[in-house]
Design a protein around this motif. Structure first.
Motif, PDB file in Angstrom:
ATOM      1  N   PRO A 135       0.808  -1.233   0.000  1.00 18.16           N
ATOM      2  CA  PRO A 135       0.000   0.000   0.000  1.00 18.16           C
ATOM      3  C   PRO A 135       0.833   1.270   0.000  1.00 18.16           C
ATOM      4  O   PRO A 135       0.454   2.268  -0.614  1.00 18.16           O
ATOM      5  N   GLN A 136       1.982   1.265   0.673  1.00 17.23           N
ATOM      6  CA  GLN A 136       2.822   2.464   0.726  1.00 17.23           C
ATOM      7  C   GLN A 136       3.308   2.873  -0.665  1.00 17.23           C
ATOM      8  O   GLN A 136       3.381   4.066  -0.989  1.00 17.23           O
ATOM      9  N   THR A 137       3.644   1.870  -1.490  1.00 17.94           N
ATOM     10  CA  THR A 137       4.095   2.166  -2.851  1.00 17.94           C
ATOM     11  C   THR A 137       2.966   2.766  -3.673  1.00 17.94           C
ATOM     12  O   THR A 137       3.162   3.743  -4.410  1.00 17.94           O
ATOM     13  N   MET A 138       1.783   2.192  -3.562  1.00 14.81           N
ATOM     14  CA  MET A 138       0.641   2.705  -4.308  1.00 14.81           C
ATOM     15  C   MET A 138       0.320   4.137  -3.899  1.00 14.81           C
ATOM     16  O   MET A 138       0.009   4.984  -4.731  1.00 14.81           O
ATOM     17  N   ARG A 139       0.414   4.397  -2.584  1.00 13.93           N
ATOM     18  CA  ARG A 139       0.138   5.747  -2.096  1.00 13.93           C
ATOM     19  C   ARG A 139       1.193   6.740  -2.597  1.00 13.93           C
ATOM     20  O   ARG A 139       0.871   7.880  -2.922  1.00 13.93           O
ATOM     21  N   TYR A 140       2.437   6.279  -2.711  1.00 11.08           N
ATOM     22  CA  TYR A 140       3.510   7.142  -3.223  1.00 11.08           C
ATOM     23  C   TYR A 140       3.217   7.556  -4.666  1.00 11.08           C
ATOM     24  O   TYR A 140       3.368   8.722  -5.039  1.00 11.08           O
ATOM     25  N   PHE A 141       2.777   6.585  -5.491  1.00  8.16           N
ATOM     26  CA  PHE A 141       2.426   6.897  -6.871  1.00  8.16           C
ATOM     27  C   PHE A 141       1.250   7.878  -6.929  1.00  8.16           C
ATOM     28  O   PHE A 141       1.231   8.805  -7.743  1.00  8.16           O
ATOM     29  N   GLU A 142       0.273   7.671  -6.080  1.00  7.20           N
ATOM     30  CA  GLU A 142      -0.894   8.557  -6.036  1.00  7.20           C
ATOM     31  C   GLU A 142      -0.477   9.986  -5.681  1.00  7.20           C
ATOM     32  O   GLU A 142      -0.944  10.957  -6.284  1.00  7.20           O
ATOM     33  N   GLN A 143       0.396  10.112  -4.684  1.00  3.91           N
ATOM     34  CA  GLN A 143       0.844  11.444  -4.265  1.00  3.91           C
ATOM     35  C   GLN A 143       1.631  12.129  -5.369  1.00  3.91           C
ATOM     36  O   GLN A 143       1.470  13.339  -5.601  1.00  3.91           O
ATOM     37  N   MET A 144       2.467  11.373  -6.061  1.00  5.05           N
ATOM     38  CA  MET A 144       3.245  11.944  -7.163  1.00  5.05           C
ATOM     39  C   MET A 144       2.317  12.425  -8.278  1.00  5.05           C
ATOM     40  O   MET A 144       2.505  13.507  -8.848  1.00  5.05           O
ATOM     41  N   GLN A 145       1.310  11.610  -8.572  1.00  9.91           N
ATOM     42  CA  GLN A 145       0.359  11.994  -9.609  1.00  9.91           C
ATOM     43  C   GLN A 145      -0.438  13.215  -9.200  1.00  9.91           C
ATOM     44  O   GLN A 145      -0.721  14.098 -10.020  1.00  9.91           O
TER      45      GLN A 145
END
Length: 238
Positions: free
Chosen positions: A157-167
């Motif tokens: 989940p942390q990786t997915m959230r990182y991508f979301e924040q970058m987007q």
């Protein structure tokens, strides 16, 4: 050195050392310190892949962000430079490096303009909208798509959230520096009906203007005319 170049070097006002440095800047960084027109405009090119912390393959054209950052600082500090023109033909590249350059361009206090030629794809989009006014030629295209990552990715989940924040950072910057709404930009990102084996949207020059992503259709002449009038304090850009 050819005869024509030798004559130029001997012409009053053309210092041979200055010409040599100009040629080195163009060859190494794709930059011209200041044009000799009515006003001193610094021309900067963003071409190929925007290179960040990792080196791109040797056979790729790149724009190295560590070269561009000091140039942008110098443009802001040099009293002789009156305006900035950024010409883009890029496939995108490192997200953080692209956003860093876009933030610096947006922070330039002098008149600035961008001109998209060929392509202004992916993370090149924030760069294209970062200046005070953006132009695109009719034949250019811009590809809007979600953040991508190459290499190993941890499925947590942390990786997915990182991508979301970058987007979210990209969407927020683009919406804040253009006329497109964040919701519409996100919709274009997630379009599944246009790109084969991918999601996103390809916009040509006219479509990019219609969507509010780019300010105006135009070419080099139009971008320079805008900068000249901004420098001279005029409001009529026709």
């Amino acid at each position: 050195m050819s005869k024509s170049n030798a004559k130029k070097s001997e012409t009053p006002g053309h210092d041979p050392e200055e010409l040599r440095l100009q040629q080195e800047l163009i060859t190494e960084n794709g930059m011209l310190t200041a044009t000799k027109g009515r006003h001193a405009i610094h021309c900067m090119t963003v071409i190929g892949t925007i290179e960040g912390h990792s080196l791109a393959p040797d056979n790729q054209k790149t724009t190295k962000y560590e070269h561009v950052i000091p140039q942008l600082v110098d443009i802001e500090e040099d009293p002789e430079i009156e305006g900035l023109l950024v010409i883009l033909n890029t496939v995108g590249g490192d997200v953080e490096a692209g956003l860093a350059l876009a933030e610096l361009i947006a922070g330039i206090s002098k008149p600035s303009a961008t001109l998209v030629l060929g392509g202004g794809h992916s993370i090149g989009i924030p760069l294209a909208v970062a200046a005070r006014h953006s132009f695109i030629v009719p034949t250019a295209t811009m590809t809007v798509h979600p953040v991508r990552h190459s290499g190993m990715v941890l499925g947590v989940p942390q990786t997915m959230r990182y991508f979301e924040q970058m987007q979210e950072r990209i969407v927020r910057f683009v919406a804040g520096h253009s006329a497109i709404k964040a919701e519409r930009f996100t919709e274009l990102m997630h379009n599944t009906g246009e790109l084969v084996m991918d999601m996103g949207t390809v916009l040509n020059g006219e479509q990019a203007v219609q969507e509010g992503l780019i300010d105006s259709l135009g070419n080099l002449k139009d971008a320079l005319r805008y900068l000249y009038r901004e420098i001279e304090g005029k409001t009529d850009f026709s």
